[in-house]
Write a protein that holds these residues in place. Structure first.
Motif, short mmCIF file in Angstrom:
data_model
loop_
_atom_site.label_atom_id
_atom_site.label_comp_id
_atom_site.label_asym_id
_atom_site.label_seq_id
_atom_site.Cartn_x
_atom_site.Cartn_y
_atom_site.Cartn_z
N SER A 26 -41.70 17.76 64.95
CA SER A 26 -41.45 18.92 65.80
C SER A 26 -39.95 19.23 65.86
N LYS A 27 -39.13 18.19 66.00
CA LYS A 27 -37.68 18.39 66.08
C LYS A 27 -37.10 18.81 64.73
N LEU A 28 -37.63 18.23 63.66
CA LEU A 28 -37.18 18.63 62.33
C LEU A 28 -37.54 20.09 62.06
N SER A 29 -38.75 20.50 62.48
CA SER A 29 -39.18 21.89 62.29
C SER A 29 -38.27 22.84 63.05
N ARG A 30 -37.90 22.47 64.26
CA ARG A 30 -37.04 23.32 65.08
C ARG A 30 -35.69 23.51 64.41
N GLU A 31 -35.12 22.43 63.88
CA GLU A 31 -33.83 22.52 63.20
C GLU A 31 -33.94 23.39 61.94
N ILE A 32 -35.03 23.26 61.20
CA ILE A 32 -35.22 24.08 60.00
C ILE A 32 -35.29 25.56 60.37
N THR A 33 -36.05 25.88 61.40
CA THR A 33 -36.19 27.27 61.84
C THR A 33 -34.86 27.85 62.28
N VAL A 34 -34.11 27.09 63.08
CA VAL A 34 -32.80 27.56 63.55
C VAL A 34 -31.85 27.75 62.37
N ALA A 35 -31.84 26.80 61.44
CA ALA A 35 -30.96 26.91 60.27
C ALA A 35 -31.31 28.13 59.43
N ALA A 36 -32.61 28.39 59.27
CA ALA A 36 -33.04 29.54 58.47
C ALA A 36 -32.69 30.86 59.16
N LYS A 37 -32.76 30.88 60.50
CA LYS A 37 -32.40 32.08 61.25
C LYS A 37 -30.91 32.38 61.17
N MET A 38 -30.10 31.33 61.11
CA MET A 38 -28.65 31.50 61.12
C MET A 38 -28.09 31.90 59.76
N GLY A 39 -28.87 31.73 58.71
CA GLY A 39 -28.41 32.06 57.37
C GLY A 39 -29.56 32.54 56.51
N MET A 40 -29.43 32.40 55.23
CA MET A 40 -30.50 32.79 54.30
C MET A 40 -31.66 31.80 54.42
N PRO A 41 -32.92 32.27 54.23
CA PRO A 41 -34.07 31.37 54.28
C PRO A 41 -34.26 30.56 53.00
N ASP A 42 -33.27 30.59 52.12
CA ASP A 42 -33.30 29.86 50.86
C ASP A 42 -32.37 28.65 50.97
N PRO A 43 -32.91 27.42 50.88
CA PRO A 43 -32.07 26.23 51.00
C PRO A 43 -30.91 26.18 50.01
N ASP A 44 -31.08 26.77 48.84
CA ASP A 44 -30.01 26.76 47.84
C ASP A 44 -28.84 27.65 48.24
N MET A 45 -29.11 28.60 49.14
CA MET A 45 -28.07 29.54 49.58
C MET A 45 -27.59 29.25 50.99
N ASN A 46 -28.19 28.26 51.63
CA ASN A 46 -27.91 27.98 53.04
C ASN A 46 -27.71 26.47 53.20
N PRO A 47 -26.45 26.00 53.24
CA PRO A 47 -26.18 24.55 53.30
C PRO A 47 -26.84 23.85 54.48
N ARG A 48 -26.81 24.47 55.65
CA ARG A 48 -27.43 23.82 56.82
C ARG A 48 -28.94 23.69 56.62
N LEU A 49 -29.56 24.72 56.08
CA LEU A 49 -31.00 24.66 55.84
C LEU A 49 -31.34 23.61 54.79
N ARG A 50 -30.52 23.51 53.77
CA ARG A 50 -30.75 22.51 52.72
C ARG A 50 -30.71 21.11 53.32
#
Length: 247
Positions: A26-50
């Motif tokens: 649940s906590k990992l999912s929340r961090e992924i969602t927040v990271a994707a909202k703050m930048g691109m939804p593509d991990p290769d283009m979004n360091p925090r999401l990656r």
């Protein structure tokens, strides 16, 4: 057991693995969602999401769960999490930093304040203890990835600043703004990390006795059990002998 490497020790000690695993996802999912909202939804283009996706994969989070968390970022589902940091003191004046992602600041603040007050501590003002920590990148590998010399060589080559190795694993410290690049270089030489994240590294550590450690662990357990709390950092150091007694 130092303040930055406590998580899996606490997980192992407490048991109830299924419940803990669900809470972790649940906590990992929340961090992924927040990271994707703050930048691109593509991990290769979004360091925090990656980094968030890699952390989820390291904990064997199913691919469907990861993709669902990314997809939530582009949907108007009513959830709007914000990052909040709390600082305070645990028993014996141990400095504690709590990082949370919340959709209700009042709820989270009340829960965190209650956890401190019921477990020998008190919540302080913003900046109360963070001056005693350095904001850095932290990359963690299991001991099975190789011996200290191998990891140290890889870390130096990748541009890391420090390495701490023990029988529990390897903690590789980097400059905050170099975390993504160092993690990527280490992945090429050592494989995927167990975790790669921004961290609070204490400038000095305080060794605590058995009595203090028992109360401190109860405080940390209570904080980490809260759904809104993502990470808890402290400047404590608990010896292996004390951890053995705590069971």
């Amino acid at each position: 057991m130092a303040g930055h490497s406590k998580f899996k020790n606490i997980m192992h000690r407490k048991g109830a693995q299924d419940k803990k695993r669900s809470a972790m996802f649940s906590k990992l999912s929340r961090e992924i969602t927040v990271a994707a909202k703050m930048g691109m939804p593509d991990p290769d283009m979004n360091p925090r999401l990656r980094l968030a996706v890699n952390a989820a994969k390291a904990q064997s989070m199913p691919k469907d769960n990861i993709q669902r968390a990314i997809d939530k970022a582009s949907k108007n589902d009513g959830e709007n999490y914000e990052e909040v940091r709390y600082e305070g003191y645990g028993p014996a004046g141990i400095a504690i930093i709590v990082e949370a992602l919340t959709d209700n600041r009042n709820r989270t603040a009340t829960n965190v304040r209650t956890a401190f007050s019921k477990n020998g501590g008190n919540l302080g003002a913003s900046g109360a203890v963070s001056h005693g920590f350095d904001r850095m990148g932290l990359i963690e590998y299991p001991a099975s990835v190789g011996d200290e010399e191998k990891v140290l060589e890889a870390a130096i080559e990748a541009g890391a600043e420090d390495v701490e190795s023990s029988e529990d694993g390897h903690s590789i410290w980097t400059a905050m703004d170099a975390l993504h690049e160092v993690a990527k270089a280490l992945e090429a030489s050592l494989g995927p990390a167990e975790a790669a994240k921004l961290a609070w590294k204490p400038q000095t550590s305080v060794e605590v006795d058995e009595g203090t450690a028992a109360t401190l662990m109860k405080l940390i357990d209570t904080l980490e059990d809260d759904d809104d709390v993502q990470t808890v950092w402290g400047n404590y150091d608990i010896s292996d002998a004390v951890m053995e007694k705590l069971g």
